[in-house]
Design an enzyme around this catalytic site. Structure first.
Site, PDB file in Angstrom:
ATOM      1  N   ASP A 167     -10.589  10.024  77.734  1.00  0.00           N
ATOM      2  CA  ASP A 167     -10.910   8.673  77.049  1.00  0.00           C
ATOM      3  C   ASP A 167     -12.660   8.094  76.835  1.00  0.00           C
ATOM      4  O   ASP A 167     -12.596   6.975  76.628  1.00  0.00           O
ATOM      5  CB  ASP A 167      -9.966   7.999  77.608  1.00  0.00           C
ATOM      6  CG  ASP A 167      -8.429   8.243  77.599  1.00  0.00           C
ATOM      7  OD1 ASP A 167      -8.586   8.910  76.448  1.00  0.00           O
ATOM      8  OD2 ASP A 167      -7.940   8.089  78.775  1.00  0.00           O
ATOM      9  N   ARG A 223       2.476   5.468  86.369  1.00  0.00           N
ATOM     10  CA  ARG A 223       3.025   5.779  87.261  1.00  0.00           C
ATOM     11  C   ARG A 223       3.484   4.517  88.432  1.00  0.00           C
ATOM     12  O   ARG A 223       4.581   5.738  88.631  1.00  0.00           O
ATOM     13  CB  ARG A 223       1.570   6.912  87.790  1.00  0.00           C
ATOM     14  CG  ARG A 223       1.685   8.145  86.864  1.00  0.00           C
ATOM     15  CD  ARG A 223       0.864   8.655  86.818  1.00  0.00           C
ATOM     16  NE  ARG A 223       0.301   9.865  85.481  1.00  0.00           N
ATOM     17  CZ  ARG A 223      -0.118   9.906  84.646  1.00  0.00           C
ATOM     18  NH1 ARG A 223      -0.459   8.370  84.624  1.00  0.00           N
ATOM     19  NH2 ARG A 223      -0.446  10.793  83.428  1.00  0.00           N
TER      20      ARG A 223
END
Ligand code: S3P
Length: 442
Positions: free
Chosen positions: A318, A30
């Site tokens: 995850d 990002r």
């Protein structure tokens, strides 16, 4: 390590020491992508270098953005503003990086009048892309997938805001809409079925974007200019997680992991482990960059089984393979439900996790949307685990090796480079120092 290399992780008697893991992968992607559309320089410290984030640097360079690299983990990104990206002469290769392809698609959708093509490796090319194409089309971009997959062709348009209820809890899809929303007339609102990681929202707010966040929705309006200035990336909780689980499972362990991102939308594994009886303490809580962070102290502990359901899944998405391994050593049967999304990751992580556990002698069963694992509070036997080209599976196998009786041979271990180059070296260093260290206290 050569492609497809196998590696043996031997059992370890204990894990004692201090470590720090590389910068957060989600936030590193990002920072580079948002830095590229800022006006002027963004300085990123603590950048998490990995194959995935290198692909993001290469992608913005292909779009005409200069990125200077200083030492191991400092980058300077010279953004050209919201509309300064140039069209590359060839497709942008997103390699294995789902976050890159989904987020950059949002930015490219806003480049009115320009056409871009996105490609990726074999694994990324199997993953679903209609989930971003559909909302971006609704906003006014022309997006063509290849039967719902890569290659993806995006023609930027004059976008308008939409109200979008996410059909799946996905931070990547949310982020694609929010980034496109920076270019759209009116307001773009994303409603989430369950809270997912909010790194995009935090960074956009820090860059001065007109963004409003609520517990289950977020709204962005067209931005005129963004400026991030300096941004520090905290350690990646997902890279700390293998060590947290290893120290929990290996008796006599005492481990500290420093400078970790503790964004509550990422740390579901800590809540799950706590329910199971783990001994993990957070200390030195402090902001790191735009995120809450801190240090972790982990002592080994006996575990009991637990159930993880839909609402908890995005906060631990995850780490669910690691939860399965913890469950393998916990007394009783642990269950995961509402996690069908695991089938759309770098591998089918439900099948891959169940097969990995079975390969080391654990009783595990797959379900359509999760798995059930019957644990035994003892070291699993060990054996051979194939990574299936999935970095999280290779790390699961490594932790299984440490906690096992006979060690684990990992086929395709080098895939850890996707998120954590140096993982095995760090693990070996920890094993070496653990042999001579004494725990501070038990
Ligand atoms: C990510 C979001 C999650 C996660 C992935 C990184 C992100 O994917 O699994 O590793 O950086 O936004 P989904 O959005 O597909 O759930």
């Amino acid at each position: 390590m050569s492609a497809g290399a196998a590696l043996v992780v031997e059992a370890t008697p204990r894990l004692i020491g201090h470590l720090a893991v590389p910068g957060d992968k989600s936030i590193s992607h990002r920072a580079v992508l948002i830095g590229a559309i800022c006006d002027g320089e963004t300085r990123i410290t603590g950048f998490g270098r990995s194959a995935d984030t290198e692909a993001t640097i290469a992608a913005v360079r292909a779009l005409g953005i200069e990125v200077y690299e200083h030492g191991a983990d400092t980058l300077r990104v010279f953004g050209k503003g919201l509309r300064g990206l140039t069209v590359p002469g060839r497709p942008i290769d997103c390699a294995n990086a789902g976050t890159l392809v989904r987020l950059i698609a949002g930015l490219l959708a806003g480049q009115d009048g320009n056409t871009f093509e996105l490609t990726g490796d074999e694994s990324l090319s199997r993953r679903p892309m209609e989930r971003i194409a559909e909302p971006l089309r609704r906003m006014g971009a022309t997006v063509e997938t290849t039967d719902g997959h890569l290659p993806l062709r995006i023609e930027g348009g004059a976008l308008h805001g939409i109200d979008y209820a996410l059909p799946v809890a996905s931070a990547q899809v949310k982020s694609a809409v929010l980034l496109a929303g920076l270019y759209a007339d009116g307001e773009s609102t994303v409603v989430e079925p369950a809270p997912t990681r909010d790194h995009t929202e935090r960074m956009l707010a820090a860059a001065g974007a007109p963004i409003t966040t609520r517990p289950t929705s977020v709204t962005v309006r067209r931005a005129e200019r963004l400026s991030l200035g300096e941004t520090e990336v905290p350690g990646d909780f997902s890279s700390a997680a293998p060590f947290v689980v290893a120290a929990t499972l290996v008796p006599g362990s005492e481990l500290h992991v420093h400078g970790v991102n503790l964004n509550p939308r990422r740390t579901g594994l800590l809540d799950i482990l706590e329910r199971m009886g783990a001994n993990v303490t957070v200390y030195n809580r402090r902001p790191i960059g735009d995120e809450p962070g801190g240090d972790l102290e982990i002592h080994s502990a006996p575990l009991v089984a637990t159930t993880v359901t839909t609402a908890e899944v995005p906060r631990a998405i995850d780490e669910l393979p690691l939860f399965a391994l913890a469950a393998a050593c916990a007394r009783g049967t642990s269950v995961l439900r509402g996690a069908k999304e695991l089938r759309a990751k770098e591998s089918d992580r439900i099948d891959a996790t169940v097969d990995a556990l079975r390969a080391i002698g654990v009783r595990a069963q797959g379900r359509d949307d999760g798995f059930a694992v019957t644990g035994v509070p003892a070291r699993p036997r060990g054996g051979r685990i194939a990574s299936r080209g999935d970095h999280r599976l290779a790390m699961l196998a490594a932790v299984a090796g440490l906690a096992s009786r006979d060690g684990v041979r990992i086929e395709g271990a080098d895939v850890v480079d996707v998120s954590f180059p140096g993982f095995f070296e760090m693990l070996e260093e920890l094993r070496r120092t653990s042999a001579v260290e004494q725990p501070d206290r038990y």
